[in-house]
Design an enzyme around this catalytic site. Structure first.
Site, mmCIF file in Angstrom:
data_model
loop_
_atom_site.group_PDB
_atom_site.id
_atom_site.type_symbol
_atom_site.label_atom_id
_atom_site.label_comp_id
_atom_site.label_asym_id
_atom_site.label_seq_id
_atom_site.Cartn_x
_atom_site.Cartn_y
_atom_site.Cartn_z
ATOM 1 N N GLU A 120 0.858 -1.194 0.000
ATOM 2 C CA GLU A 120 0.000 0.000 0.000
ATOM 3 C C GLU A 120 0.885 1.232 0.000
ATOM 4 O O GLU A 120 1.840 1.318 0.772
ATOM 5 C CB GLU A 120 -0.913 0.011 1.223
ATOM 6 C CG GLU A 120 -1.749 1.278 1.359
ATOM 7 C CD GLU A 120 -2.636 1.276 2.601
ATOM 8 O OE1 GLU A 120 -3.085 0.184 3.009
ATOM 9 O OE2 GLU A 120 -2.866 2.370 3.171
ATOM 10 N N GLU B 13 -2.454 11.447 2.846
ATOM 11 C CA GLU B 13 -3.526 11.304 3.824
ATOM 12 C C GLU B 13 -3.522 12.541 4.707
ATOM 13 O O GLU B 13 -2.489 13.200 4.879
ATOM 14 C CB GLU B 13 -3.330 10.050 4.693
ATOM 15 C CG GLU B 13 -3.540 8.743 3.960
ATOM 16 C CD GLU B 13 -3.399 7.555 4.886
ATOM 17 O OE1 GLU B 13 -4.415 6.899 5.172
ATOM 18 O OE2 GLU B 13 -2.253 7.285 5.325
#
Length: 373
Positions: free
Chosen positions: A253, A258
Site C-alpha cells: 500500500e 492522507e
C-alpha cells in the site's frame, strides 16, 4: 457551445411487412454526448446500440449516450411494433465521434482535452482531466461500495461508500468526492455518513502518478490518495483476483496523501507492506510534514499536486514537487507488482478521529489524475 450534426437514415430491414420505416436523427453535443431521436409510425418501443456491450431498450424514441473516446462508430436503432418484439424495423448509420475527451489511439486511455505536464524520460499512459459533466467516466473509474468487512470498512471508518451522484460527480472541470452526514443502509447495516471510494481501472508497475487536489477542511474527514497492489483481491474492488490473491498487507500500500481529521495543516505519506518471505511480517514507514515544512499554501482552500515517483530502487512522495518521504525498494518489500489508484474520503476512524456534531458535509476536489511511465 453546441454543435449539431443531423443524419437521416432509411430502413435497413423489416421482419414484418406491416412494419413501417424507421428514421434516425443524430446530434452531437459536447464531451462525447450523442442524442439519437428515432421515428417509426406505430412503434411501441425502441432499442439503441452504440458500441459493444452498450445496447439499451427504451419506451422513448430518444436516447442520450456519451462516448468516452473519439473514433468511428455504428449507431443502430430497432423500432418494435409489438410487445414480443417480433415485428420490427432496423436502421443503422456509421458516424464519426469527434467530440469525446478520450483518444481512439492508445486504447482510449488518454484524455488530451487540455495541456498535460511533460517529464523527461516519462510518457503519459493514462489520465482523466475531468473536463466533462456527470458521473465519473465508467471507462476509467470503478465505484467501490461493498464493505470489505461485510458490515463496514477497515480502520473503524464510519461511512458507507455509495455509487450515487450525491457522493461523486464531475462538474466545472473537477471531480467532487462528497462526504455527508445522513442515515444510509446497505445490506442491513445502517451508517450515519456516506461518501465515495473510486478505483482506477488502470494499474501499473513503476512510473509517476500525479493527482492535483483540494482537500476537505472539516473535522472528522479523512481524505486519501493512495494505491493498493492489484493482487490484493479485496472485496468489491474492480480488479478482483485477475492479478493474484495475496491480501493485505502483502499486496503493498502506498499512501501518497492522507490528512488527519483534527489537523488540516499536515500531510502524511506512508508505505505499508508484508514481507515477501514467511512469516510475511508487517512493515510500515512514513513521514508527516506540515504545510510550512513543505513550503506550500493551505491545502483546504488551494489545489496542490500530490505525486508518487516509483522505480525498482526507490519510492518517493512529493507535494508540489517538494519532497515528503521515500522508501528504498528491495527484494523483501513487495513494491514490484502493479498497483491501482484509490481516491476516497472516509469519516472518523484511525485518522479521521472524532466527528464534530456540527458536521454536515465536505468535499475533496480532484482537478486531474495522470499516470506516466
Amino acid at each position: 457551445m453546441f454543435t449539431a450534426l443531423f443524419l437521416f437514415v432509411t430502413l435497413s430491414c423489416a421482419k414484418d411487412s406491416t412494419s413501417s420505416d424507421v428514421s434516425i436523427d443524430i446530434s452531437l453535443g459536447e464531451n462525447g454526448l450523442v442524442t439519437v431521436v428515432a421515428n417509426a409510425n406505430g412503434a411501441n418501443s425502441y432499442r439503441f446500440s452504440f458500441e459493444e456491450n452498450s445496447v439499451y431498450d427504451s419506451t422513448s424514441d430518444t436516447y442520450e449516450y456519451t462516448y468516452s473516446n473519439k473514433g468511428n462508430y455504428t449507431i443502430g436503432v430497432w423500432a418494435f411494433f409489438d410487445d414480443q418484439k417480433t415485428s420490427y424495423s432496423f436502421a443503422s448509420k456509421d458516424v464519426e465521434i469527434t467530440n469525446a475527451t478520450g483518444e481512439s489511439t492508445n486504447g482510449g486511455l488518454l484524455d488530451l482535452s487540455e495541456t498535460v505536464t511533460e517529464y523527461e524520460d516519462y510518457d503519459l499512459v493514462w489520465n482523466d482531466e475531468f473536463n466533462y459533466d456527470g458521473a465519473p467516466l465508467d471507462s476509467r473509474w470503478h465505484l467501490q461500495y461493498k464493505p470489505i468487512l461485510g458490515w463496514g470498512w477497515a480502520n473503524d471508518e464510519k461511512q458507507h461508500y455509495t455509487t450515487r451522484r450525491d457522493n461523486s460527480y464531475v462538474s466545472d472541470g473537477t471531480m467532487k468526492i462528497v462526504a455527508k452526514r445522513e442515515n444510509y443502509s446497505y445490506n442491513g447495516t445502517n451508517k450515519q455518513y456516506t461518501s465515495a471510494r473510486l478505483n482506477s481501472k488502470f494499474d501499473m508497475k513503476y512510473g509517476r502518478i500525479d493527482v492535483r487536489a483540494k482537500l476537505p477542511s472539516k473535522g472528522g474527514t479523512w481524505p486519501a490518495i493512495w494505491t493498493l497492489g492489484t493482487n490484493i483481491n479485496e472485496v468489491g474492488n474492480h480488479h478482483g483476483s485477475t492479478d493474484g490473491d495475496v491480501g493485505w498487507p502483502r499486496c503493498g500500500e502506498i499512501d501518497i496523501m492522507e490528512q488527519r481529521g483534527d489537523n488540516k495543516n499536515e500531510i502524511l505519506g506512508t508505505f505499508h507492506w508484508g514481507a515477501t518471505s514467511p512469516p510475511h511480517d508487517y512493515g510500515s514507514f512514513g513521514e508527516t510534514k506540515s504545510t510550512s515544512q513543505l513550503g506550500i499554501s493551505d491545502v483546504t482552500s488551494n489545489f496542490h499536486l500530490y505525486s508518487l515517483v516509483w522505480n525498482a530502487a526507490e519510492l518517493k512522495i512529493y507535494v508540489d514537487n517538494n519532497f515528503l518521504t521515500s522508501l528504498s525498494n528491495s527484494s523483501n518489500i513487495p513494491f514490484d507488482n502493479p498497483h491501482y489508484l484509490i481516491l476516497n474520503v472516509a469519516m472518523g476512524g484511525t485518522l479521521g478521529g472524532d466527528i464534530p456534531a456540527s458536521f454536515d458535509e465536505d468535499v475533496m476536489e480532484i482537478d486531474y489524475v495522470r499516470f506516466y511511465q
